[in-house]
Motif scaffolding. Structure first.
Motif, mmCIF file in Angstrom:
data_model
loop_
_atom_site.group_PDB
_atom_site.id
_atom_site.type_symbol
_atom_site.label_atom_id
_atom_site.label_comp_id
_atom_site.label_asym_id
_atom_site.label_seq_id
_atom_site.Cartn_x
_atom_site.Cartn_y
_atom_site.Cartn_z
ATOM 1 N N PRO A 1 10.794 9.055 2.537
ATOM 2 C CA PRO A 1 11.083 9.331 0.906
ATOM 3 C C PRO A 1 11.746 8.278 0.144
ATOM 4 O O PRO A 1 12.495 7.630 0.714
ATOM 5 C CB PRO A 1 12.242 10.575 0.852
ATOM 6 N N LEU A 2 11.090 8.103 -1.223
ATOM 7 C CA LEU A 2 11.579 6.882 -1.765
ATOM 8 C C LEU A 2 13.083 7.126 -2.563
ATOM 9 O O LEU A 2 13.306 6.410 -3.694
ATOM 10 C CB LEU A 2 10.519 6.292 -2.440
ATOM 11 N N PHE A 3 13.759 8.163 -2.183
ATOM 12 C CA PHE A 3 15.122 8.632 -3.096
ATOM 13 C C PHE A 3 16.306 8.312 -2.100
ATOM 14 O O PHE A 3 17.165 8.625 -2.686
ATOM 15 C CB PHE A 3 14.907 9.861 -3.779
ATOM 16 N N HIS A 4 15.937 7.547 -0.918
ATOM 17 C CA HIS A 4 17.257 7.290 -0.213
ATOM 18 C C HIS A 4 17.190 6.047 0.461
ATOM 19 O O HIS A 4 16.276 5.383 0.238
ATOM 20 C CB HIS A 4 17.151 8.441 1.135
ATOM 21 N N VAL A 5 18.323 5.873 0.943
ATOM 22 C CA VAL A 5 18.440 4.275 1.323
ATOM 23 C C VAL A 5 17.298 3.868 2.498
ATOM 24 O O VAL A 5 16.811 2.886 2.226
ATOM 25 C CB VAL A 5 19.994 4.292 2.198
ATOM 26 N N HIS A 6 17.132 5.123 3.403
ATOM 27 C CA HIS A 6 15.902 4.418 4.327
ATOM 28 C C HIS A 6 14.696 3.912 3.644
ATOM 29 O O HIS A 6 14.347 2.889 4.063
ATOM 30 C CB HIS A 6 16.071 5.586 5.486
ATOM 31 N N GLY A 7 14.173 5.089 2.918
ATOM 32 C CA GLY A 7 12.892 4.751 2.576
ATOM 33 C C GLY A 7 12.853 3.705 1.414
ATOM 34 O O GLY A 7 11.814 2.836 1.470
ATOM 35 N N LEU A 8 13.844 3.750 0.475
ATOM 36 C CA LEU A 8 13.868 2.872 -0.878
ATOM 37 C C LEU A 8 14.244 1.614 -0.420
ATOM 38 O O LEU A 8 14.010 0.574 -0.576
ATOM 39 C CB LEU A 8 14.488 3.389 -1.949
ATOM 40 N N VAL A 9 15.649 1.519 -0.063
ATOM 41 C CA VAL A 9 16.352 0.293 0.213
ATOM 42 C C VAL A 9 15.703 -0.567 1.338
ATOM 43 O O VAL A 9 15.224 -1.847 1.058
ATOM 44 C CB VAL A 9 17.935 0.345 0.492
ATOM 45 N N THR B 1 0.830 -1.118 -0.142
ATOM 46 C CA THR B 1 0.054 -0.142 -0.087
ATOM 47 C C THR B 1 0.884 1.382 0.064
ATOM 48 O O THR B 1 1.758 1.376 0.702
ATOM 49 C CB THR B 1 -0.851 0.075 1.273
ATOM 50 N N VAL B 2 0.536 2.354 -0.944
ATOM 51 C CA VAL B 2 1.397 3.247 -1.057
ATOM 52 C C VAL B 2 0.380 4.519 -1.030
ATOM 53 O O VAL B 2 -0.361 4.646 -1.826
ATOM 54 C CB VAL B 2 2.314 3.521 -2.015
ATOM 55 N N ALA B 3 0.530 5.457 -0.213
ATOM 56 C CA ALA B 3 -0.327 6.538 0.038
ATOM 57 C C ALA B 3 -1.940 6.307 -0.401
ATOM 58 O O ALA B 3 -2.396 6.900 -1.098
ATOM 59 C CB ALA B 3 0.308 7.711 -0.878
ATOM 60 N N GLY B 4 -2.261 5.097 0.287
ATOM 61 C CA GLY B 4 -3.689 4.981 0.280
ATOM 62 C C GLY B 4 -4.006 4.045 -1.020
ATOM 63 O O GLY B 4 -5.108 3.419 -1.059
ATOM 64 N N ALA C 1 10.900 10.134 -7.959
ATOM 65 C CA ALA C 1 10.470 8.984 -6.832
ATOM 66 C C ALA C 1 9.385 9.789 -5.882
ATOM 67 O O ALA C 1 9.533 9.926 -4.699
ATOM 68 C CB ALA C 1 11.658 8.708 -6.022
ATOM 69 N N THR C 2 8.207 9.958 -6.472
ATOM 70 C CA THR C 2 6.920 10.168 -5.596
ATOM 71 C C THR C 2 6.698 9.006 -4.715
ATOM 72 O O THR C 2 7.127 8.107 -5.036
ATOM 73 C CB THR C 2 5.936 10.701 -6.415
ATOM 74 N N PRO C 3 6.070 9.330 -3.760
ATOM 75 C CA PRO C 3 5.282 8.007 -2.915
ATOM 76 C C PRO C 3 4.288 7.643 -3.449
ATOM 77 O O PRO C 3 3.091 7.878 -3.080
ATOM 78 C CB PRO C 3 5.331 8.897 -1.677
ATOM 79 N N THR C 4 4.475 6.731 -4.618
ATOM 80 C CA THR C 4 3.380 6.258 -5.213
ATOM 81 C C THR C 4 3.720 4.561 -5.749
ATOM 82 O O THR C 4 4.753 4.331 -5.493
ATOM 83 C CB THR C 4 3.145 7.063 -6.635
ATOM 84 N N LEU C 5 2.425 4.102 -5.874
ATOM 85 C CA LEU C 5 2.795 2.457 -6.631
ATOM 86 C C LEU C 5 3.471 2.589 -7.732
ATOM 87 O O LEU C 5 4.424 1.576 -8.000
ATOM 88 C CB LEU C 5 1.460 1.969 -6.907
#
Ligand code: MLC
Ligand code: AMP
Length: 454
Positions: A165-173, A17-20, A51-55
């Motif tokens: 955010p989906l453009f860094h290690v924490h959120g993406l990897v 699920t991403v942003a609903g 890298a928006t927070p989307t599917l």
């Protein structure tokens, strides 16, 4: 890397699920395969993903991995200067991605691929100049995710919740590829607000310290996390009062872990382990650390080796070489101490004042100074990170300029680079204090910069 997509954990309608918006593994795989087909046809050498927070972002990254095309996630709010530089430096191009078109076949990669080939190229700031592309291989990423799965007992039983955010290690990897490797359900909240974390009903939560500190200030939201299994913090130092407030309200002692874009996560507390505020645990299996301390000192630069390290800075062999000691250890630039008895690490600071951590984002002072100097009214600029209760550090710019307001300069940086790189405060000065070599004396500015006006 994408174990869950092979179906070993079965499928479920609400796998991601991403942003609903929600998708099953089958739907995600279908959309990602279509991306892979389109990538193969386009022949792009590297794939720039907005890298928006989307599917769509999740499908794009998975599609790039399936196609064997290095993926370059772009901050969605990056202004023309930052975006243009990343595209030129990486040679990456964008292609259209939607979540409606699906394919049931994965194209053969154009060339033979090995786990050591580039999977992701993440742009991150140094102390000076433009951000560099950090090349990460699948081998490094999978080594890290498997080590973390062990440390946190992270499995397909979990529901992972975060809004990073989906453009860094924490959120993406960790936050996306980690879920797809372990098979845990993923709920990305769009934004990492206390309300969204409280409402998500997860078992495993990731946040940067700013997120935990905002949750700590809303005890009801913190209490709603009491049913979780594990809360994890990283990307910057977690203040001890936040650790204690969260424990009081939720019953959980937050697991803190330490990492960098170049090394991935290397040191962490363990699920069920003895957790204390101000400590980041012990090296993950496969990682060896050492503290390069001056004679007799207990603290010094943290250096490390292991299978999670990056492949190099894209196109910058000298910078890559400079990141290592002569005997082959990676220099983190962080100052740390390790307990003699149990090996538990503490991060006590950074060697350079020119790398700022604000809200968990790594921001190079030099990049902000250069952006400010691009403004026709600015003659001198010196940027520092000042302690901030909410953001850890907040960017303060000292400028010599006439005929322009602080708000205009803030907007100028936000528009040219990214919104999160904007100075939170601009101070006009007669001159930037400099040493005999002409280098700005940032310690003097820092001493004069407190207190936090908020
Ligand atoms: C304000 N805004 C402006 C503006 N002033 N926009 C344009 N121009 C201006 N001058 C508005 C925006 O429109 C936006 O509104 C809002 O400000 C967002 O600002 P922000 O700075 O993003 O918000 P803030 O609340 O300060 O963010 C806090 C945060 C964020 C915690 C949510 O800092 C964050 O997501 N941090 C995570 C960083 C991270 O993931 N780091 C990991 C690196 S990897 P609107 O409407 O959009 O809200 C790593 C490895 C490891 O470190 O160890 O993990
Ligand atoms: P980045 O490249 O954005 O991943 O930033 C890496 C930097 O974040 C490290 O060099 C540290 O300075 C900082 N960092 C990450 N995790 C922690 C932590 N748990 N405690 C203190 N600093 C951290």
């Amino acid at each position: 890397m994408l174990t869950a997509l092979t179906g070993v954990h079965g499928d479920r309608a609400d796998a991601v699920t991403v942003a609903g918006r929600t998708a099953s593994y089958e739907e995600l795989l279908g959309a990602a395969r279509q991306v892979a087909v389109d990538l193969a046809e386009s022949g792009v050498p590297a794939f720039a993903v907005n890298a928006t927070p989307t599917l769509e972002t999740v499908a794009a990254v998975v599609g790039a991995l399936l196609a064997g095309v290095p993926c370059v996630p772009l901050p969605p709010d990056a202004g023309p200067a930052e975006r243009g530089r990343i595209l030129r430096d990486s040679g990456a191009r964008t292609i259209e991605v939607d979540f409606v078109r699906r394919s049931d076949r994965t194209p053969d990669p154009a060339a033979v691929r090995t786990p050591d080939d580039p999977a992701l190229i993440l742009y991150t700031s140094g102390t000076t100049g433009a951000p560099k592309g950090v090349v990460l291989s699948s081998a490094a990423i999978t080594a890290d995710l498997d080590a973390l799965a062990g440390a946190w007992q992270w499995s397909a039983e979990d529901t992972l919740v975060h809004g990073l955010p989906l453009f860094h290690v924490h959120g993406l990897v960790l936050g996306v590829l980690g879920a797809l490797r372990t098979g845990s359900r993923l709920v990305h909240t769009g934004r990492p607000t206390p309300e969204a974390y409280a409402a998500a009903g997860g078992s495993l939560y990731f946040g940067v310290p700013t997120v935990w500190s905002r949750i700590a200030r809303e005890p009801q939201a913190a209490a709603a996390l009491s049913g979780a299994r594990l809360l994890v913090s990283g990307s910057a130092a977690l203040p001890a009062p936040v650790f204690r407030d969260i424990e009081r309200a939720s019953g959980h002692r937050i697991v803190e872990r330490y990492g960098m874009t170049e090394t991935l996560i290397t040191v962490s507390g363990r699920a069920g382990g003895d957790l204390h505020p101000g400590t980041v645990g012990t090296p993950l299996p496969g990682i060896t650390t050492r503290i390069a301390a001056e004679d007799g000192a207990e603290i010094g630069e943290l250096q490390l080796t292991g299978p999670t390290l990056f492949s190099g800075y894209l196109g910058r062999p000298e910078a890559t070489a400079a990141a290592y000691t002569e005997d082959g250890w990676f220099r983190t630039g962080d100052i740390a101490a390790a307990d003699e008895k149990d090996g538990v690490h503490r991060i006590v600071g950074r060697a350079s004042t020119d790398l700022i951590k604000s809200g968990g984002y790594r921001i190079g002072a030099g990049e902000i100074e250069n952006a400010l100097l691009d403004h026709p009214r600015v003659r001198e600029a010196a940027v520092v990170g000042v302690p901030d209760a909410d953001l850890g550090q907040r960017i303060v710019a000292f400028v010599v300029a006439e005929g322009v307001t602080g708000a205009e300069l803030t907007d100028f940086v936000a528009a040219h680079l990214s919104v999160h790189k904007r100075p939170r405060e601009v101070r006009f000065v007669e001159a930037v204090p400099r040493n005999a070599m002409g280098k700005p004396q940032k310690r003097l500015l820092l001493d004069g910069a407190a207190p936090d006006p908020t």
